[in-house]
Design a protein around this motif. Structure first.
Motif, mmCIF file in Angstrom:
data_model
loop_
_atom_site.group_PDB
_atom_site.id
_atom_site.type_symbol
_atom_site.label_atom_id
_atom_site.label_comp_id
_atom_site.label_asym_id
_atom_site.label_seq_id
_atom_site.Cartn_x
_atom_site.Cartn_y
_atom_site.Cartn_z
ATOM 1 N N UNK A 1 1.098 12.518 -15.086
ATOM 2 C CA UNK A 1 -0.094 12.564 -15.923
ATOM 3 C C UNK A 1 -0.723 13.954 -15.907
ATOM 4 N N UNK A 2 -0.778 14.567 -14.723
ATOM 5 C CA UNK A 2 -1.385 15.893 -14.606
ATOM 6 C C UNK A 2 -0.600 16.942 -15.385
ATOM 7 N N UNK B 1 10.371 -1.096 -8.465
ATOM 8 C CA UNK B 1 11.097 -0.209 -7.543
ATOM 9 C C UNK B 1 10.186 0.431 -6.495
ATOM 10 N N UNK B 2 8.952 0.772 -6.886
ATOM 11 C CA UNK B 2 8.041 1.378 -5.914
ATOM 12 C C UNK B 2 7.586 0.363 -4.865
ATOM 13 N N UNK C 1 3.828 5.407 -5.859
ATOM 14 C CA UNK C 1 3.702 5.269 -7.310
ATOM 15 C C UNK C 1 2.582 6.158 -7.842
ATOM 16 N N UNK C 2 1.457 6.185 -7.122
ATOM 17 C CA UNK C 2 0.338 7.022 -7.553
ATOM 18 C C UNK C 2 0.698 8.501 -7.493
ATOM 19 N N UNK C 3 1.462 8.885 -6.475
ATOM 20 C CA UNK C 3 1.876 10.280 -6.349
ATOM 21 C C UNK C 3 2.759 10.696 -7.521
ATOM 22 N N UNK C 4 3.733 9.847 -7.834
ATOM 23 C CA UNK C 4 4.661 10.161 -8.925
ATOM 24 C C UNK C 4 3.966 10.130 -10.283
ATOM 25 N N UNK D 1 0.828 -1.206 0.000
ATOM 26 C CA UNK D 1 0.000 0.000 0.000
ATOM 27 C C UNK D 1 0.865 1.261 0.000
ATOM 28 N N UNK D 2 1.950 1.232 0.762
ATOM 29 C CA UNK D 2 2.860 2.381 0.790
ATOM 30 C C UNK D 2 3.508 2.586 -0.571
#
Length: 320
Positions: free
Chosen positions: A114-115, A135-136, A106-109, A100-101
């Protein structure tokens, strides 16, 4: 140790592991480094109505550094979030917590990329997802495990403030870590003489990591230790080295960790300066491996001076 300090420490550990896995992948596949961090820096600068200053190599070096720093900042931020979540009782236990961490990092990066229009994960191939996820995941497992290890538990010993001697020894171990990163772990592990100290597998792993680094340091393909990624890893390892000495001594880790990180920063630059000086024309060390062997000896000697005192630990009170 406060939740903030735990989070920053865990984030530094996770970022070091992520960088190590990434560099290992580059070495195994012979691929070049991704330019995504630099393109993200450019896109962010464009959104802010500015641009990275400089021209030629100067600008490229600045883009590389800013890209690496942004990755480090993300790693530290996710570490802090994980630490506070653990403190509030929202932690997911075990491997699932690590996954989960890693997913959060990964979602943050990837979300930022994407944004900013740098990359669209929806267009990625399976190999791209694997190269990003592994790696994440390693980052997440390391960060989550560090937060858990540093969090107070019932029955923990009451730690006393670190002594001046311990802080100085942490600085010396940091200097050694600046020369050979693995000494930050290998030094405390291999010299630990406590009955409850590291087991055989941990000692063999630490010794193997040290031997591997000593060999790899002699290879011409090894990246410079003062590049943002390797330097950040050495500084983080120095901080962990100081914290490890403090844990063995039964002392609070803040000052030793800071001294270890500072020592690693100084040792990294000092080691590079030595290799450059030794490699000059007319030097008695005509081959780089000769200067590297001298550095090996100095780093190991510093680690022994730092780690042999207090190797049997200290008596501490225990709280219920």
């Amino acid at each position: 140790m406060s939740a903030l300090t735990r989070g920053l420490t865990a984030g530094a550990v996770g970022t070091t592991v992520l960088n190590a896995v990434t560099y290992a992948d580059m070495a195994l596949r012979g691929r070049s480094a991704s330019d995504t961090p630099e393109r993200t820096v450019d896109a962010l600068a464009d959104r802010l109505g500015t641009e990275v200053s400089g021209s030629g190599d100067e600008r490229e070096n600045r883009r590389t550094a800013l890209g690496a720093l942004s990755g480090t900042a993300t790693g530290l931020l996710v570490g802090v979030v994980t630490s506070y979540a653990h403190k509030k009782g929202y932690a997911v236990p075990g491997v699932l917590g690590g996954a989960a961490t890693g997913a959060l990092a990964m979602a943050t990066t990837d979300g930022a990329m994407a944004a900013l229009g740098v990359s669209d994960p929806r267009d990625w191939e399976a190999s791209d997802w694997v190269a990003d996820a592994v790696p994440h995941l390693a980052y997440g497992l390391a960060t989550h495990a560090t937060v858990q290890a540093l969090s107070p538990q019932p029955g923990d010993a009451v730690r006393s403030p670190a002594s001046t001697g311990l802080t100085f020894r942490s600085f010396l171990l940091g200097l050694a870590t600046g020369g050979r990163t693995s000494l930050g772990v290998a030094g405390p592990v291999l010299t630990d003489a406590r009955p409850e100290g590291p087991g055989v597998l941990a000692r063999l792993g630490a010794l193997g990591a040290l031997v591997t680094e000593v060999v790899m340091d002699k290879q011409p393909s090894t990246p410079s230790r003062t590049e943002p990624g390797p330097l950040g890893g050495r500084v983080a390892a120095g901080g962990l080295a100081g914290a490890a000495l403090a844990a063995r001594d039964g002392s609070t880790p803040t000052a030793p960790a800071a001294a270890g990180a500072l020592g690693a920063l100084a040792g990294s630059h000092a080691g590079l300066a030595w290799r450059m000086w030794a490699g000059r024309k007319g030097s008695p060390f005509s081959e780089d491996w000769q200067a590297a062997l001298v550095e090996d000896g100095v780093a190991i000697a510093l680690a022994l001076v730092a780690c042999l005192p207090g190797r049997r630990g200290q008596r501490t009170a225990v709280v219920g």
